[in-house]
Design an enzyme around this catalytic site. Sequence first.
Site, mmCIF file in Angstrom:
data_model
loop_
_atom_site.group_PDB
_atom_site.id
_atom_site.type_symbol
_atom_site.label_atom_id
_atom_site.label_comp_id
_atom_site.label_asym_id
_atom_site.label_seq_id
_atom_site.Cartn_x
_atom_site.Cartn_y
_atom_site.Cartn_z
ATOM 1 N N LEU A 58 0.916 -1.164 -0.028
ATOM 2 C CA LEU A 58 0.004 0.008 0.252
ATOM 3 C C LEU A 58 0.999 1.396 0.112
ATOM 4 O O LEU A 58 0.641 2.123 -0.664
ATOM 5 C CB LEU A 58 -0.909 -0.014 1.200
ATOM 6 C CG LEU A 58 -2.014 1.222 1.289
ATOM 7 C CD1 LEU A 58 -2.822 1.308 0.059
ATOM 8 C CD2 LEU A 58 -2.838 1.180 2.743
ATOM 9 N N LEU A 61 1.822 1.664 -3.552
ATOM 10 C CA LEU A 61 0.745 2.323 -4.315
ATOM 11 C C LEU A 61 0.460 3.610 -4.102
ATOM 12 O O LEU A 61 0.179 4.350 -4.771
ATOM 13 C CB LEU A 61 -0.364 1.242 -4.202
ATOM 14 C CG LEU A 61 -0.217 -0.122 -4.826
ATOM 15 C CD1 LEU A 61 -1.714 -0.804 -4.354
ATOM 16 C CD2 LEU A 61 -0.557 0.100 -6.318
ATOM 17 N N THR A 64 2.642 6.008 -6.291
ATOM 18 C CA THR A 64 2.496 5.596 -7.655
ATOM 19 C C THR A 64 1.185 6.156 -8.129
ATOM 20 O O THR A 64 0.860 6.581 -9.353
ATOM 21 C CB THR A 64 2.437 4.129 -8.168
ATOM 22 O OG1 THR A 64 1.479 3.297 -7.471
ATOM 23 C CG2 THR A 64 3.880 3.511 -7.801
ATOM 24 N N CYS A 166 -17.039 5.264 -13.152
ATOM 25 C CA CYS A 166 -16.075 6.750 -13.427
ATOM 26 C C CYS A 166 -16.895 7.382 -14.686
ATOM 27 O O CYS A 166 -16.682 8.491 -15.080
ATOM 28 C CB CYS A 166 -14.899 6.088 -13.698
ATOM 29 S SG CYS A 166 -13.743 5.698 -12.183
ATOM 30 N N PHE A 217 -9.068 6.132 -4.660
ATOM 31 C CA PHE A 217 -10.318 6.713 -4.650
ATOM 32 C C PHE A 217 -10.731 7.582 -3.680
ATOM 33 O O PHE A 217 -10.038 7.619 -2.279
ATOM 34 C CB PHE A 217 -11.401 5.653 -4.524
ATOM 35 C CG PHE A 217 -11.524 4.745 -5.961
ATOM 36 C CD1 PHE A 217 -12.038 5.378 -7.078
ATOM 37 C CD2 PHE A 217 -10.876 3.563 -5.867
ATOM 38 C CE1 PHE A 217 -11.920 4.651 -8.224
ATOM 39 C CE2 PHE A 217 -10.825 2.906 -7.074
ATOM 40 C CZ PHE A 217 -11.382 3.445 -8.219
ATOM 41 N N LEU A 269 -10.514 -3.899 -11.056
ATOM 42 C CA LEU A 269 -10.154 -3.724 -12.245
ATOM 43 C C LEU A 269 -9.055 -4.678 -12.924
ATOM 44 O O LEU A 269 -8.143 -5.046 -12.133
ATOM 45 C CB LEU A 269 -9.648 -2.341 -12.512
ATOM 46 C CG LEU A 269 -10.505 -1.307 -11.813
ATOM 47 C CD1 LEU A 269 -9.878 -0.002 -11.826
ATOM 48 C CD2 LEU A 269 -11.846 -1.285 -12.379
ATOM 49 N N HIS A 307 -11.208 12.177 -17.589
ATOM 50 C CA HIS A 307 -11.521 11.522 -16.137
ATOM 51 C C HIS A 307 -10.220 11.008 -15.976
ATOM 52 O O HIS A 307 -9.846 10.014 -16.690
ATOM 53 C CB HIS A 307 -12.711 10.718 -16.137
ATOM 54 C CG HIS A 307 -12.495 9.795 -15.033
ATOM 55 N ND1 HIS A 307 -13.080 10.452 -13.593
ATOM 56 C CD2 HIS A 307 -12.220 8.707 -14.650
ATOM 57 C CE1 HIS A 307 -13.123 9.647 -12.911
ATOM 58 N NE2 HIS A 307 -12.260 8.541 -13.230
ATOM 59 N N GLY A 310 -6.651 6.907 -13.164
ATOM 60 C CA GLY A 310 -5.409 6.732 -12.529
ATOM 61 C C GLY A 310 -4.309 7.036 -13.562
ATOM 62 O O GLY A 310 -4.581 7.673 -14.477
ATOM 63 N N PRO A 311 -3.167 7.193 -12.907
ATOM 64 C CA PRO A 311 -2.007 7.940 -13.791
ATOM 65 C C PRO A 311 -1.652 6.859 -15.042
ATOM 66 O O PRO A 311 -1.277 7.591 -15.971
ATOM 67 C CB PRO A 311 -0.811 7.928 -12.805
ATOM 68 C CG PRO A 311 -1.186 7.054 -11.555
ATOM 69 C CD PRO A 311 -2.673 6.750 -11.466
ATOM 70 N N ALA A 312 -1.819 5.798 -14.828
ATOM 71 C CA ALA A 312 -1.475 4.894 -16.023
ATOM 72 C C ALA A 312 -2.414 4.977 -17.139
ATOM 73 O O ALA A 312 -1.826 5.128 -18.363
ATOM 74 C CB ALA A 312 -1.695 3.252 -15.439
ATOM 75 N N ASN A 340 -9.478 9.809 -7.389
ATOM 76 C CA ASN A 340 -10.368 9.498 -8.358
ATOM 77 C C ASN A 340 -11.767 9.387 -7.495
ATOM 78 O O ASN A 340 -11.764 8.672 -6.882
ATOM 79 C CB ASN A 340 -10.132 7.969 -8.940
ATOM 80 C CG ASN A 340 -10.977 7.619 -9.998
ATOM 81 O OD1 ASN A 340 -12.203 8.291 -10.078
ATOM 82 N ND2 ASN A 340 -10.646 6.602 -10.701
#
Length: 397
Positions: A58, A61, A64, A166, A217, A269, A307, A310-312, A340
């Site tokens: 965590l 994460l 990132t 989303c 989130f 996801l 929207h 996430g960064p990816a 998000n």
Amino acid sequence: MGSEEEPKEGFAKMVNPGKATILALGKAFPHQLVMQEFLVDGYFKNTNCDDPDLRKKLSRLCKTTTVKTRYVVMSEEILKQYPELAIEGLPTVKQRLDICNDAVTEMAVEASRVCIKKWGRPISDLTHLVYVSSSEARLPGGDLYLAKGLGLSPETQRVMLYFMGCSGGAAGLRVAKDIAENNPGSRILLATSETTIIGFKPPSADRPYDLVGAALFGDGAGAMIIGSDPVLSIERPLFELHTAIQNFLPDTEKTIDGKLTEEGISFKLARELPQIIEDNVESFCEKLMATVGLTDKDYNKMFWAVHPGGPAILNRIEKRLDLFPEKLSASRRALMDYGNASSNTIVYVLEYMIEEILKKQQQQKKESQEEESEWGLILAFGPGVTFEGILARNLTV
């Protein structure tokens, strides 16, 4: 109603008759602000978890995701009142919905009031309500409780969009556009409201995606007023909504997979989601842009309100479309400041977009630079996998 009146200072008056426009934006948040650097300690303390491997994951994460701050409904007071929410395997959907149903209404009412105040017209001029949420479930739905909380007329026509994830904010904007353009003189309040309590769970090695959710989130609400033929002596059109489309990708239903269970919402996801979006975003954008003769050569002249799932996802879109880094800065700022926040986030992106557009216009005038295109895209991606997109015109000057 019409567009022949003198406009308010600082906003354009070249509005195409009959086309829907965004007339005001508003947002609201719960009182609990979470600093990302303190999230791990708080989350593991509140859930009585001492797994060092999960803690390390965590922590990684949290860095990132690029999120710095978020607002959340969850608090120590709520966990004291409902300690079962932090215990694995207990049926808690009733408790979660009791909290969520009240919280989303409260936030939606606040965001709507902010938006209506900015709009500048009396609340009695609202004719329609579009309400979006993936964080509640009840009958009657949250649209009625929001209408009651605002004191809307019983004749207000309501539409409710549930569990669109989303893409919900952009989907609501598409629906509001259709209503505005098919009901001359109408004024639509679009409200979105979300809280992560519906899916809050203790960390578990069996559910690694939960850690992504914990790191990414946030909660909050957003609101917009949409209408055609603005009264320019009163209203301030921000964006004209030219064309709106929705596409779903066949055989991707499990890519964003969610279920409402006795323990609340559980979802995950698939790892390939950013790649799926990258592979399909260009053809989707081209469909929208072709309606006014724009091509891929115009990408870096346009504005991009995307929207930030996430960064990816943002990185993949930037790479595939070869966008200048600043083109997604409004999306990255919204992600950094609010996380998000599901359907709400497009409202936060559009607010930052207006701020950046006005700043850039001042810079261009000062340095006699060539002005950028008035066109841009509003994009969001949700379960399905569903693409929502709107080709919009910037009306700020």
